[in-house]
Structure formats: C-alpha cells, structure tokens
Design a protein around this motif. Sequence first.
Motif, PDB file in Angstrom:
ATOM      1  N   PHE A   9       0.858  -1.192   0.000  1.00 19.00           N
ATOM      2  CA  PHE A   9       0.000   0.000   0.000  1.00 19.00           C
ATOM      3  C   PHE A   9       0.888   1.234   0.000  1.00 19.00           C
ATOM      4  O   PHE A   9       1.628   1.471   0.953  1.00 19.00           O
ATOM      5  N   PHE A  69       0.221   2.821  13.385  1.00 20.88           N
ATOM      6  CA  PHE A  69       1.250   2.142  12.592  1.00 20.88           C
ATOM      7  C   PHE A  69       2.585   2.142  13.337  1.00 20.88           C
ATOM      8  O   PHE A  69       2.711   2.765  14.384  1.00 20.88           O
ATOM      9  N   LYS A  71     -11.427   4.869  -4.359  1.00 23.77           N
ATOM     10  CA  LYS A  71     -10.567   5.973  -3.907  1.00 23.77           C
ATOM     11  C   LYS A  71      -9.157   5.657  -4.353  1.00 23.77           C
ATOM     12  O   LYS A  71      -8.697   4.528  -4.206  1.00 23.77           O
ATOM     13  N   LYS A 128      -5.047   7.049  -4.195  1.00 25.10           N
ATOM     14  CA  LYS A 128      -4.094   7.959  -3.572  1.00 25.10           C
ATOM     15  C   LYS A 128      -3.468   8.815  -4.661  1.00 25.10           C
ATOM     16  O   LYS A 128      -3.221   8.335  -5.784  1.00 25.10           O
ATOM     17  N   ASP A 153      -7.298  10.782  -2.547  1.00 29.86           N
ATOM     18  CA  ASP A 153      -6.801  11.061  -1.193  1.00 29.86           C
ATOM     19  C   ASP A 153      -5.336  11.482  -1.280  1.00 29.86           C
ATOM     20  O   ASP A 153      -4.489  10.721  -1.748  1.00 29.86           O
ATOM     21  N   ASN A 213      -3.435  12.642   1.379  1.00 32.49           N
ATOM     22  CA  ASN A 213      -2.680  12.490   2.627  1.00 32.49           C
ATOM     23  C   ASN A 213      -1.739  13.668   2.874  1.00 32.49           C
ATOM     24  O   ASN A 213      -0.544  13.504   3.135  1.00 32.49           O
ATOM     25  N   GLU A 240      -9.653  14.176  -0.556  1.00 30.76           N
ATOM     26  CA  GLU A 240      -9.441  13.969   0.870  1.00 30.76           C
ATOM     27  C   GLU A 240      -8.092  14.549   1.296  1.00 30.76           C
ATOM     28  O   GLU A 240      -7.071  14.286   0.664  1.00 30.76           O
ATOM     29  N   ASP A 266      -9.518  14.387   6.758  1.00 28.80           N
ATOM     30  CA  ASP A 266      -9.179  13.123   7.417  1.00 28.80           C
ATOM     31  C   ASP A 266      -8.226  13.448   8.574  1.00 28.80           C
ATOM     32  O   ASP A 266      -8.658  13.680   9.707  1.00 28.80           O
ATOM     33  N   LYS A 312     -12.688   8.354  11.585  1.00 29.99           N
ATOM     34  CA  LYS A 312     -11.956   7.134  11.952  1.00 29.99           C
ATOM     35  C   LYS A 312     -12.018   7.008  13.462  1.00 29.99           C
ATOM     36  O   LYS A 312     -11.654   7.956  14.182  1.00 29.99           O
ATOM     37  N   GLY A 327     -10.610   4.009   6.904  1.00 29.53           N
ATOM     38  CA  GLY A 327      -9.961   2.752   7.262  1.00 29.53           C
ATOM     39  C   GLY A 327      -8.509   2.968   7.633  1.00 29.53           C
ATOM     40  O   GLY A 327      -7.889   3.960   7.230  1.00 29.53           O
ATOM     41  N   MET A 328      -7.973   2.060   8.417  1.00 27.93           N
ATOM     42  CA  MET A 328      -6.562   2.090   8.823  1.00 27.93           C
ATOM     43  C   MET A 328      -5.945   0.720   8.552  1.00 27.93           C
ATOM     44  O   MET A 328      -5.128   0.246   9.324  1.00 27.93           O
ATOM     45  N   LEU A 329      -6.372   0.084   7.455  1.00 28.56           N
ATOM     46  CA  LEU A 329      -5.862  -1.244   7.121  1.00 28.56           C
ATOM     47  C   LEU A 329      -6.047  -2.169   8.320  1.00 28.56           C
ATOM     48  O   LEU A 329      -5.135  -2.904   8.703  1.00 28.56           O
ATOM     49  N   TYR A 347      -7.352  -7.607   2.350  1.00 29.98           N
ATOM     50  CA  TYR A 347      -6.114  -7.249   3.049  1.00 29.98           C
ATOM     51  C   TYR A 347      -5.269  -8.441   3.482  1.00 29.98           C
ATOM     52  O   TYR A 347      -4.047  -8.345   3.497  1.00 29.98           O
TER      53      TYR A 347
HETATM   54  O1  OSB Z   1      -5.592   8.293   4.544  1.00 28.57           O
HETATM   55  O2  OSB Z   1      -7.365   7.145   4.696  1.00 28.57           O
HETATM   56  C1  OSB Z   1      -6.135   7.233   4.750  1.00 28.57           C
HETATM   57  C2  OSB Z   1      -4.636   3.779   5.213  1.00 28.57           C
HETATM   58  C3  OSB Z   1      -3.723   4.035   6.188  1.00 28.57           C
HETATM   59  C4  OSB Z   1      -3.586   5.312   6.681  1.00 28.57           C
HETATM   60  C5  OSB Z   1      -4.350   6.333   6.161  1.00 28.57           C
HETATM   61  C6  OSB Z   1      -5.290   6.082   5.180  1.00 28.57           C
HETATM   62  C7  OSB Z   1      -5.402   4.781   4.677  1.00 28.57           C
HETATM   63  C8  OSB Z   1      -6.290   4.418   3.593  1.00 28.57           C
HETATM   64  C9  OSB Z   1      -6.659   2.972   3.448  1.00 28.57           C
HETATM   65  O3  OSB Z   1      -6.638   5.197   2.749  1.00 28.57           O
HETATM   66  C10 OSB Z   1      -7.948   2.605   3.982  1.00 28.57           C
HETATM   67  C11 OSB Z   1      -8.145   1.138   4.179  1.00 28.57           C
HETATM   68  O4  OSB Z   1      -8.344   0.405   3.206  1.00 28.57           O
HETATM   69  O5  OSB Z   1      -8.118   0.703   5.346  1.00 28.57           O
END
Ligand code: OSB
Length: 368
Positions: free
Chosen positions: A19, A51, A162, A164, A189, A191, A214, A239, A263, A291-293, A323
């Motif tokens: 990812f 993480f 979505k 990145k 997204d 980030n 995002e 976010d 989240k 999500g946070m994986l 996943y």
């Molecule tokens: O920015 O939403 C985010 C994953 C890890 C940290 C931040 C983000 C994300 C994702 C993945 O976009 C979401 C997922 O599939 O859990």
Amino acid sequence: MKLQQVKIYHLKMPMNFTFTTSFGSMDEKELLVIEATDEDGTVGYGECVAFVAPWYTEETVKTSLHMLEDFLIPMLLGKVLHHPDEVSELFSSIRMNNMAKASIEGAIWDIYCQQTKQSLAQALGGEKTCIDVGIAIGLQPTKEALLQAVKHAIDQGYGRIKVKIKPGADIEVIKTIRQVYKDVPLMADANAAYTLDDIEHLQQLDAYQLLMIEQPLAYDDIVEHATLQRALKTPICLDESIHSLADVKRAVMLGSCQIINVKIGRVGGLTEARKIHDYCYEKNIPIWCGGMLEAGIGRAHNVALTSLPQFTLPGDNSGSAHYWAQDIITPEVEMKDGKITVPTTPGIGYHINKEALAKYTISTKTYK
Ligand code: OSB
Ligand code: MG
C-alpha cells in the motif's frame, strides 16, 4: 462493569498487497489487540490502529503501548463503569493519543454490548442492516497497474473507488481512470501532500467529477483548507485534521470541508465518533468511515459504526480478504456486491480466531 484484566497482543500481519501513499509504502501491519476481561468473566476486544511509524498521525504502536500500559489501563482496572461513554470522560485528562484510547474503549464497548445482549451497531444507534463499502487503491507504479487495480475493484463490486495521489501523480492518475471509467464514483486522497501554492494545479481536478478530494493540505491544518475549498468545485473531505467533535465544528465554522472522514482511532473512540455522527446528522453533513488497514476486530467496529444513518457515503471498509490471507476473526468480514452485512449478535458480532491470533502474535503482556 469492572475491568479485572487486560491482555495486549502485539501482532505482525503480512498484507496481501503493498500500500503506497504520499508518505511511503507498507506491506505488513503491526497492531495491538486489546483483550479486556470484566469481573463477571465477559471478554471484549479492541484493536489499536496505529502504525509502526508516525507518518499518518503522531501515534505509533510503541507510543500506544506506552500510553496503555502507563496511563490508560491503570485508570480503568478495578474502576466501576456503568456505560462505555464514561471511558472518554475518564481519559479527558490525557491529551491526544486517540488511537491508544480508542483501542481499549472499543473493548469496553464490546463487553457492554455482550452484557446487555445487543449488537455493537444496535448499542450505537445503528439502523442499517447492510452497509455500502468502497476500496482504497494506493499509488501504482504504472498506468497499466493502476487500471488493472481499478478494474479488479469494480469487478469485485466495490461501489466507490478511492485512489491515492501526490504531486507528480495526480491529474494524470485521475484522467487515466476517467478516460476508461466515465461514471464510476471516484475520489482522491492526498494524505496532506499539497500546499496553498498548489491551488491552480488542484483546480484541474474539478474537471473529473470527483466525489471529493481527501486531506489535500497539511495534516494539522483546518484554516488553509477553507481557502482551498473556496477555490475548488470539488468537495474537500478532512481526514488527518479531525481529532474530535470540536475539530469538526471548527471545520464547519470555517468552511474547510464539505465532508468528514470519521476514523474511530483518530477521534479517540466510538463515543466521540458517535458524537461527530450526531452533529453531522443534525447539520446534514455527509460522513463516511475511514480505514486504517484494520485486522478483523477494528474492521468489525467500523462496520458497526457505519450502520448509523449519517454514514451516507461508502467507507474504506473493504472485506477481510482484500487485506489478509487470513484474518483474526471468524467469520471474516465479507464484502458482496459492494456491501457488508451488519452483524446482529451481541458484541462486535464476530468471534476471535484464536489460532490465527496466535499465529500472528509476536508478544503479549497481561495487566491485572
Ligand atoms: O488516509 O485514509 C487514509 C490507510 C492508512 C492510513 C491512512 C489512510 C489509509 C487508507 C486505506 O486510505 C484505507 C483502508 O483500506 O483501510
Ligand atoms: Mg485519508
């Protein structure tokens, strides 16, 4: 409720894919599973979503362990609680560290729901019997890989894609997808990869009917996003910047965004997440569950939260199989035709797969 014991499992799980975001890449996830035992023997589970490195927010697996061990667990052990909402109140003397707080609060919600014989969704006020989910696709090495990933997601039934983006991999990425998929619900997204110097550049995204962009600007910004939002037709979704209901109110007051990504870990738990939900419901602000994986426990909490009515947009809560080769719950979270069924059995609605949990555990520690 009175917590008698907390056991923390430190897990390392290999992911099915690499990812890549504007910060870097991940192909395995370390996480904490919180197993809390009540004096009556009821066992509840929470997951810490931080993480190993602080690239998303300031928290890490190690800072969470520290906060849990030295502050949060001692505050809870032996304390009489009548409702999980009391946990965030109790934790209010501790600044931030929201993922650590949310992890143990989640386990207490699970205990509470089992004891009161209701599903987590029901206890939170959830109404939906199934939820619409989307998928998050990381930065891809080539155009072909990008289109392949989008095709795979659409073929699997995901109703919202979505992707990145980052400087140098943004307008082209969106254009590439839109040339092939004219109508697919699509969003980007960033980030936190841009600054206000990029306003004109980001305005090019307005041509592609994105559902939203995002977190384009800094992880801790609410003010500059208002300037950017005034310059963009595409709705902004915050976010990283949102840690509480107070942050949501600030963003709404300033016009920093039109949509909120909720989240559970980032906002410090289900109680705060529900408060944000209720406020946005009242103000008619669309929200979705980020999500946070997550492994299965965090995923189960996300499914329950998303059953609340104001989660009107599909979240980043894909099925377990996306996943993990094997998730730590049974049954696994299953996505079918872009939907996940909300469980109705007491608690989080899934059982812990003890064998899988043991397989991924690298250490444990018990607190009494
Ligand atoms: O920015 O939403 C985010 C994953 C890890 C940290 C931040 C983000 C994300 C994702 C993945 O976009 C979401 C997922 O599939 O859990
Ligand atoms: Mg995001």
